[in-house]
Structures are given as structure tokens and as C-alpha cells.
Design an enzyme around this catalytic site. Structure first.
Site: not given
Ligand code: NAI
Length: 484
Positions: A118, A139, A151, A189
Site C-alpha cells: 500500500s 492493491h 488499484e 491513500n
């Protein structure tokens, strides 16, 4: 390239690896699962058997399907050949690089290697590999079987057909895949940082209590407010992600971590898991006080100013008001009192700029069905809540800071999404899908843009920038050009 019938090796049988193995096996793949910790792969399979039994008991899966899924999973004692290897081991660059070197020796030359990292650069992970074009990020989000987003992260060396094959595969597993480039935080994120950062900034300025910040963002449609969400994620984890995005962006000030969160981490107040974060658990956030009844105020002159969905909503609540569509602000004028949606200026700033000595109230961006709504006053208003109540809101007073809570948060999310798109991290549709599916946002940043408009968002950020100085509120060049 087609991974439809791929034999899969999952490396790392922890939280994420076990979930990935489950999803792959449920989609019909033969899955080997390997972990260096003795017994971990077997334990993951045993736990999965329990999970699948639970799904059968709830009628969500047939007993035969559960049995077949389990039969496809084989705990193995060493790395085994596969068409696709997905690693979910410890988050450490050197350990992951060593694993990919080993995998290249074991897997056929045609195999694809995927990392669930991540925060580590896929580009950096591929350095030193014989075939860096075969490494891609895949991800997943926790819990893997429930979260729809994947992702698909391309490093500088990743072959487009490898990324596309993994993208297509995730789709067949019932996920929504989104392409992204390997940049700090990828999509979710990165774009989500301001959701936490703005709350922490408001707390640092003592502009509002955590329970108020949470309540108004929940009212705006977010499933959880930022404070309760950080308590759930764990301040240690959330702070670590913020620090890693900050460092990875060469300490760009806009990603600066917060002293408020640093202090929680220092204290060991990690949130739910340690019994205390912003709130104490199991109680959680204290309820906001009930709002008392009110008498509908009256005014000789009542005008709804501005255009768009917020002005329409105000007018629907007070149809007796006149309408001034040409006005350059949105809100209600009751005699000489202005009750205005925030434009990034404080109530006191607006009051000081007016010719008349009269009170000003600013209220937050009302999104969705929002009832709880933050407001601030220029300080000399006898009954600030009555008109907001009359407009259908449950007004929640906070300190008079620019951009209040929801408006500045949404503006910053939209701004970050613009930077991400401009820098080729993802498409606009990708950003919207990622935020809605990866962190359950009620809308995507470009959907908010369509609702609110580029020009008012850029103007609000400019005013925050003027007020605070520094880099935090600088407007993305892409948003700036959209606002022209
Ligand atoms: P975890 O600690 O639950 O599991 C990691 C597993 O990998 C452990 O069982 C460990 O024994 C094993 N392991 C460590 N080194 C190994 C090696 N060299 N070879 C084989 N097995 C090895 O960790 P978790 O949470 O499952 O995370 C795994 C990866 O997924 C990390 O890269 C993490 O950043 C990423 N990730 C985690 C998310 C989360 O919410 N926990 C979300 C998305 C990604």
C-alpha cells in the site's frame, strides 16, 4: 495476455493474503498459499473454512461451493510455480525485493508477479528484477472479500498488457479495478489525506470538538466522521501513512502530519484498539446536545441570494422569500442580517467588508440531506440559530474559521484529486470510483466538482491560502484552469 485460468500463488498468509486467496479460489482458481511463518498457511485455510461455513449458515453460499472453494486452496511449504504470484508479505522494500528475486527463479518466464503493497513504490520494487515489466501492483482493500476496489498500480517498467491482464482478472473476481501509476499513496491513500488532515487542523486550532466535526461530515453523507474513522483505523497506522506520503513527496508542506495526532500516538491512545483515541471506548463519540425548539423569526425583507442547488434548497424551505439570482453570494438576507454559505472568508471578515454595521452568519456547505450543519457568526448576533432552523438545518456552532468543516474538506479532496489526475495518477472516473469504493465516500471528487463548481472551490481555497499562508491550500493548476 489472459489470466482467466491462471494458477495462483499467494505469498503471505496474513490478513490480506488469506482474503486474496479466498477471493481467487471463489472465482475458480487453483491457489497455493505460502508463508515463512510455520503453520500460518494452514491456519489461514482453517480460518477460511470457518468463514465459508458462516456464509453457508447465512445462506450466502451453498455447501458444495464452500467445499469446492476450500479444495482449491493448498498450503505449501515453499514457493511453487504459478501463472500469477500475488504477494501480501511484510511491508518492507528489501524483504519484498528478495522475494521477487526468489520468485523469478521459481516461476515460468511468462508469469505475472503482483504486489499488494500500500505504500512502497512498484517502480522501486521492480528494480533489479530480470523482467521488471512483469511486476504490477494489485492493491486490495481490507477486508478483501467485501471491498470492491482494486488499484492496479503500474510502475515505470510495468508492461501495459500485464497491468491490463490484472485489471481484467480483478473484474472477473467481482471487483472494480482502477488503473493508477506508482506514486505515493496511489489514488485512495493520497486523495483521502485531507479528510483526516483538515479535521486535525481544525482540532489544532480548537475550532470545533471531534464529535461536532464527525457529526457534520456524517450529515454530509460520509459513513464515518474523520475522528471516529482515525480511531477505527488506529492513530499509529494512520499517522504512519501520513508520514510516508509526506516523506515520499519530499516533505511537501501540504502533506504535513499533525501534532494533534502525534500526541495521541505518543500517549499510546491509538483509538478503538487501545480503548482510547479521540473518544473513549466502548462508549465512542458523545452525542451532540439536542437543539431546543424555536420560534420562526420574522423579517420585513427576506431574500434568497444566489443560484444552484443550495440556493434552491434555501428557497424551497422559505418560499415566501424573494429571490436574487444575480447575487454573488449564496444565502439568506433577513433585513440587514446576512446568513451566507461559506466562500472561504470568516464571518468577521465579511462583516468588516460590509458598509452596514450588521451581523453576518456563515454556514457550511450543505451536502446531500445534511441537517446538522456547522455555522459561525461575526459575534454580535442575538439569535443566530433561528433562521438556520427555519431553513431546515440543525445548526452547530463552531469557531469562526475560514471554510468551516465540510466545505474546506470537500474543497481539499477535490483539489488533491485534480493534482492526481493532472499528474497522470488516474483518470477522473478512476478517482471517483476509487474514493467511493475504497473509502466509501458518498460521491467522488469530480461528482462534487460538478455539483459545486470549479470556480467557487478554487476561490474558497484561495481565501484559505490567504488566511493561513503556506503551501497547504495552494490550488492545483488543473483546478485553476478548470475554474477559468
Ligand atoms: P500481516 O502481518 O497480517 O501478514 C503478513 C504475512 O506475511 C505474515 O503471516 C508473515 O508471516 C508473512 N511473511 C512475512 N515475510 C514473508 C516472506 N518473506 N515470505 C512469506 N511470508 C512472509 O499483514 P497484512 O495486513 O496482511 O499486510 C500484508 C501486505 O498487504 C503489506 O504489504 C501491507 O502493506 C499490504 N496491505 C495491507 C492492508 C491492511 O489493511 N492490512 C491493506 C492493503 C494492503
Amino acid at each position: 495476455m489472459n489470466l482467466q485460468d491462471a494458477r495462483i500463488l499467494v505469498v503471505g498468509a496474513g490478513l490480506m493474503g488469506a482474503g486474496i486467496a479466498q477471493v481467487a479460489a471463489q472465482a475458480g482458481h487453483a491457489v497455493d498459499i505460502f508463508d515463512t511463518r510455520a503453520g500460518a498457511a494452514e491456519a489461514a485455510k482453517a480460518k477460511l473454512a470457518q468463514t465459508l461455513d458462516g456464509l453457508v449458515a447465512k445462506g450466502k453460499l451453498t455447501a458444495d461451493a464452500a467445499q469446492a472453494t476450500l479444495a482449491r486452496i493448498t498450503p505449501v511449504g515453499a514457493l511453487t510455480p504459478a501463472d500469477l504470484a500475488i504477494e501480501a508479505i511484510v511491508e518492507n522494500l528489501d524483504v519484498k525485493r528478495a522475494l521477487f528475486a526468489e520468485l523469478e527463479a521459481v516461476l515460468p518466464a511468462t508469469a505475472v508477479m503482483a504486489t499488494n503493497t500500500s505504500s512502497i513504490s512498484v517502480t522501486a520494487l521492480a528494480r533489479g528484477m530480470k523482467a521488471p515489466e512483469r511486476l504490477v501492483g494489485m492493491h486490495f482493500f481490507n477486508p478483501v472479500p467485501l471491498m470492491k476496489l482494486v488499484e492496479v498500480v503500474s510502475g515505470l517498467g510495468t508492461a501495459p498488457e500485464v497491468a491490463q491482464a490484472v485489471f481484467d482478472l480483478a473484474g472477473r473476481w467481482g471487483k472494480t479495478a482502477v488503473h493508477t501509476r506508482s506514486t505515493p499513496g496511489f489514488i485512495v491513500n493520497r486523495i483521502a489525506r485531507p479528510y483526516y488532515a483538515e479535521a486535525l487542523m481544525l482540532l489544532q486550532e480548537r475550532a470545533a470538538a471531534p464529535e461536532l466535526i464527525d457529526a457534520v461530515l456524517r450529515a454530509a453523507g460520509f459513513r464515518m466522521g474523520p475522528c471516529e474513522l482515525m480511531d477505527l483505523i488506529g492513530h499509529d497506522t494512520n499517522f504512519a501513512v501520513t508520514n510516508s506520503v509526506f516523506a515520499a513527496n519530499f516533505y511537501d508542506r501540504r502533506f504535513t502530519p499533525s501534532l494533534v495526532q502525534q500526541e495521541l500516538v505518543d500517549a499510546g491512545f491509538f483509538g478503538r484498539k487501545s480503548g482510547r483515541g479521540f473518544y473513549r471506548y466502548p462508549e465512542g463519540a458523545p452525542a451532540l446536545p439536542a437543539t431546543p425548539g424555536f420560534d420562526k423569526p420574522s423579517a420585513k425583507r427576506l431574500v434568497v441570494h444566489g443560484r444552484g442547488p443550495v440556493a434552491d434548497r434555501l428557497h424551497a424551505a422559505l418560499p415566501e422569500a424573494q429571490r436574487d439570482d444575480a447575487s454573488d453570494w449564496i444565502g439568506l438576507e433577513a433585513d440587514n442580517t446576512q446568513i451566507r454559505m461559506t466562500d472561504g472568508r470568516t464571518a468577521r471578515e465579511i462583516a468588516a467588508e460590509r458598509d452596514v454595521q450588521a451581523p453576518v452568519v456563515v454556514f457550511d456547505l450543505p451536502l446531500g440531506e445534511a441537517k446538522d450543519l456547522a455555522y459561525a457568526t461575526s459575534g454580535n448576533f442575538s439569535d443566530p440559530v433561528a433562521w438556520l432552523r427555519a431553513l431546515g438545518f440543525v445548526p452547530r456552532e463552531m469557531v469562526d474559521v475560514p471554510g468551516l468543516i465540510v466545505a474546506r474538506t470537500i474543497a481539499m479532496l477535490v483539489n488533491e484529486a485534480h493534482d492526481a489526475v493532472q499528474q497522470g495518477v488516474c483518470s477522473e472516473e478512476g478517482a471517483d470510483a476509487a474514493m467511493k469504493l475504497g473509502v466509501n465516500y458518498p460521491a467522488g471528487p469530480f461528482e462534487w466538482l460538478a455539483l459545486w463548481g470549479a470556480e467557487p472551490i478554487a476561490a474558497l481555497l484561495d481565501r484559505l491560502d490567504t488566511f493561513y499562508r503556506g503551501e497547504r491550500y495552494r490550488v492545483s493548476p488543473y483546478l485553476r484552469s478548470s475554474a477559468l
